[in-house]
Design a protein around this motif. Sequence first.
Motif, mmCIF file in Angstrom:
data_model
loop_
_atom_site.group_PDB
_atom_site.id
_atom_site.type_symbol
_atom_site.label_atom_id
_atom_site.label_comp_id
_atom_site.label_asym_id
_atom_site.label_seq_id
_atom_site.Cartn_x
_atom_site.Cartn_y
_atom_site.Cartn_z
ATOM 1 N N ARG A 17 0.744 -1.059 0.137
ATOM 2 C CA ARG A 17 0.028 0.074 -0.131
ATOM 3 C C ARG A 17 0.856 1.194 -0.173
ATOM 4 O O ARG A 17 2.100 1.340 0.585
ATOM 5 C CB ARG A 17 -0.908 0.055 1.134
ATOM 6 C CG ARG A 17 -1.859 -1.224 1.372
ATOM 7 C CD ARG A 17 -2.856 -1.043 0.225
ATOM 8 N NE ARG A 17 -3.698 -2.221 0.145
ATOM 9 C CZ ARG A 17 -5.178 -2.066 0.317
ATOM 10 N NH1 ARG A 17 -5.548 -0.758 0.220
ATOM 11 N NH2 ARG A 17 -5.764 -3.117 0.231
ATOM 12 N N CYS A 18 0.160 2.217 -0.528
ATOM 13 C CA CYS A 18 1.116 3.616 -0.607
ATOM 14 C C CYS A 18 1.360 4.061 0.762
ATOM 15 O O CYS A 18 0.572 4.011 1.882
ATOM 16 C CB CYS A 18 0.192 4.732 -1.103
ATOM 17 S SG CYS A 18 0.990 6.297 -0.792
ATOM 18 N N PRO A 19 2.674 4.181 1.032
ATOM 19 C CA PRO A 19 2.909 4.928 2.354
ATOM 20 C C PRO A 19 2.449 6.105 2.761
ATOM 21 O O PRO A 19 2.390 6.475 4.228
ATOM 22 C CB PRO A 19 4.648 4.763 2.662
ATOM 23 C CG PRO A 19 4.970 4.778 1.184
ATOM 24 C CD PRO A 19 3.970 4.299 0.333
ATOM 25 N N ASN A 20 2.094 6.925 1.748
ATOM 26 C CA ASN A 20 1.620 8.355 2.154
ATOM 27 C C ASN A 20 0.076 8.251 2.768
ATOM 28 O O ASN A 20 -0.319 8.838 3.701
ATOM 29 C CB ASN A 20 1.815 9.084 0.922
ATOM 30 C CG ASN A 20 1.546 10.723 1.453
ATOM 31 O OD1 ASN A 20 2.040 11.239 2.123
ATOM 32 N ND2 ASN A 20 0.685 11.227 0.140
ATOM 33 N N CYS A 21 -0.761 7.687 1.934
ATOM 34 C CA CYS A 21 -2.169 7.587 2.246
ATOM 35 C C CYS A 21 -2.659 6.381 2.805
ATOM 36 O O CYS A 21 -3.767 6.279 3.325
ATOM 37 C CB CYS A 21 -3.059 7.921 0.986
ATOM 38 S SG CYS A 21 -3.112 6.731 -0.407
ATOM 39 N N GLU A 22 -1.820 5.245 2.602
ATOM 40 C CA GLU A 22 -2.373 3.962 3.169
ATOM 41 C C GLU A 22 -3.582 3.341 2.390
ATOM 42 O O GLU A 22 -4.030 2.335 2.747
ATOM 43 C CB GLU A 22 -2.354 3.899 4.455
ATOM 44 C CG GLU A 22 -1.235 4.156 5.245
ATOM 45 C CD GLU A 22 -1.180 4.227 6.727
ATOM 46 O OE1 GLU A 22 -2.033 3.469 7.263
ATOM 47 O OE2 GLU A 22 -0.247 4.753 7.560
ATOM 48 N N ARG A 23 -3.927 3.837 1.310
ATOM 49 C CA ARG A 23 -4.873 3.381 0.440
ATOM 50 C C ARG A 23 -4.661 2.923 -0.995
ATOM 51 O O ARG A 23 -5.213 1.972 -1.433
ATOM 52 C CB ARG A 23 -5.959 4.537 0.240
ATOM 53 C CG ARG A 23 -6.712 4.927 1.878
ATOM 54 C CD ARG A 23 -7.929 6.007 1.569
ATOM 55 N NE ARG A 23 -8.287 6.362 2.770
ATOM 56 C CZ ARG A 23 -9.074 7.276 3.120
ATOM 57 N NH1 ARG A 23 -9.525 7.870 2.078
ATOM 58 N NH2 ARG A 23 -9.634 7.868 4.032
ATOM 59 N N GLY A 24 -3.856 3.613 -1.701
ATOM 60 C CA GLY A 24 -3.663 3.193 -3.001
ATOM 61 C C GLY A 24 -2.743 2.018 -2.995
ATOM 62 O O GLY A 24 -1.821 1.597 -2.233
ATOM 63 N N HIS A 25 -2.960 1.209 -3.920
ATOM 64 C CA HIS A 25 -1.835 -0.089 -4.320
ATOM 65 C C HIS A 25 -0.768 0.573 -5.017
ATOM 66 O O HIS A 25 -1.277 1.107 -6.010
ATOM 67 C CB HIS A 25 -2.915 -1.377 -5.011
ATOM 68 C CG HIS A 25 -3.945 -1.522 -4.215
ATOM 69 N ND1 HIS A 25 -3.634 -2.714 -3.410
ATOM 70 C CD2 HIS A 25 -5.207 -1.487 -4.268
ATOM 71 C CE1 HIS A 25 -4.888 -3.172 -2.811
ATOM 72 N NE2 HIS A 25 -5.713 -2.085 -3.227
ATOM 73 N N THR A 36 3.209 6.639 -9.521
ATOM 74 C CA THR A 36 2.512 7.313 -8.296
ATOM 75 C C THR A 36 1.250 6.479 -7.955
ATOM 76 O O THR A 36 1.033 5.803 -8.374
ATOM 77 C CB THR A 36 2.009 8.680 -8.902
ATOM 78 O OG1 THR A 36 1.197 8.386 -10.146
ATOM 79 C CG2 THR A 36 3.227 9.340 -9.494
ATOM 80 N N CYS A 37 0.952 6.738 -6.677
ATOM 81 C CA CYS A 37 -0.211 6.534 -6.015
ATOM 82 C C CYS A 37 -1.390 6.955 -6.870
ATOM 83 O O CYS A 37 -1.734 7.979 -7.163
ATOM 84 C CB CYS A 37 -0.332 6.811 -4.552
ATOM 85 S SG CYS A 37 -1.709 6.281 -3.734
ATOM 86 N N PRO A 38 -2.462 5.862 -7.315
ATOM 87 C CA PRO A 38 -3.564 6.083 -7.856
ATOM 88 C C PRO A 38 -4.630 6.924 -7.023
ATOM 89 O O PRO A 38 -5.563 7.718 -7.509
ATOM 90 C CB PRO A 38 -4.228 4.879 -8.212
ATOM 91 C CG PRO A 38 -3.474 3.785 -7.403
ATOM 92 C CD PRO A 38 -2.119 4.208 -6.976
ATOM 93 N N TYR A 39 -4.410 6.928 -5.703
ATOM 94 C CA TYR A 39 -5.264 7.527 -4.704
ATOM 95 C C TYR A 39 -4.923 8.968 -4.296
ATOM 96 O O TYR A 39 -5.706 10.059 -4.423
ATOM 97 C CB TYR A 39 -5.469 6.789 -3.468
ATOM 98 C CG TYR A 39 -6.684 7.172 -2.760
ATOM 99 C CD1 TYR A 39 -7.808 6.667 -3.153
ATOM 100 C CD2 TYR A 39 -6.297 7.954 -1.747
ATOM 101 C CE1 TYR A 39 -9.171 7.388 -2.326
ATOM 102 C CE2 TYR A 39 -7.424 8.312 -0.746
ATOM 103 C CZ TYR A 39 -8.752 8.087 -1.249
ATOM 104 O OH TYR A 39 -9.698 8.499 -0.450
ATOM 105 N N CYS A 40 -3.657 9.173 -3.949
ATOM 106 C CA CYS A 40 -3.107 10.356 -3.490
ATOM 107 C C CYS A 40 -2.152 10.995 -4.530
ATOM 108 O O CYS A 40 -1.814 12.310 -4.230
ATOM 109 C CB CYS A 40 -2.402 10.389 -2.126
ATOM 110 S SG CYS A 40 -1.003 9.369 -2.103
ATOM 111 N N GLY A 41 -1.817 10.280 -5.318
ATOM 112 C CA GLY A 41 -0.698 10.885 -6.340
ATOM 113 C C GLY A 41 0.795 10.890 -5.776
ATOM 114 O O GLY A 41 1.724 11.677 -6.466
HETATM 115 ZN ZN LIG Z 1 -1.332 7.328 -1.622
#
Ligand SMILES: [Zn+2]
Length: 132
Positions: A17-25, A36-41
């Motif tokens: 998971r994305c370490p920044n938002c913990e949501r994006g794969h 880049t993270c598909p959720y937070c970029g």
């Molecule tokens: Zn993210």
Amino acid sequence: MNIRYTIHKLFVGLRLRCPNCERGHMFHGLFKMDETCPYCGARYERLSGESIGGTMINLVFAEVLSMGGYIITQALFAPPLAFQLIFWVSFNIIFVLLFYRHARGIWASLSYLSGNVYPDPDFQREYTSQVK
Ligand SMILES: [Zn+2]
């Protein structure tokens, strides 16, 4: 930064998971990490060649496990050397393939903990303009 937070972020990376938002794969292919993270970029790697850190983590885990396994099985069962070599070389190859994504995830978490994983400024501007 406390140790619980650090361990939590490393497990977030281990779970891909994305370490920044913990949501994006982080991965959408078998071995291809998204930039880049598909959720937070958040951009996972800023410089070319940064993925070598994940490769290093992967190889260190594989070598420690296979050498430790070799020493323990040799001490306990003393199997023939040919069996040991075939088994642990095969283990090494399979482990490196299976753990590759997780090692890259751990590396992305380490980059995040050192302040290098964050959304690109352009994306942030674009994102905040769409939120209004
Ligand atoms: Zn993210």
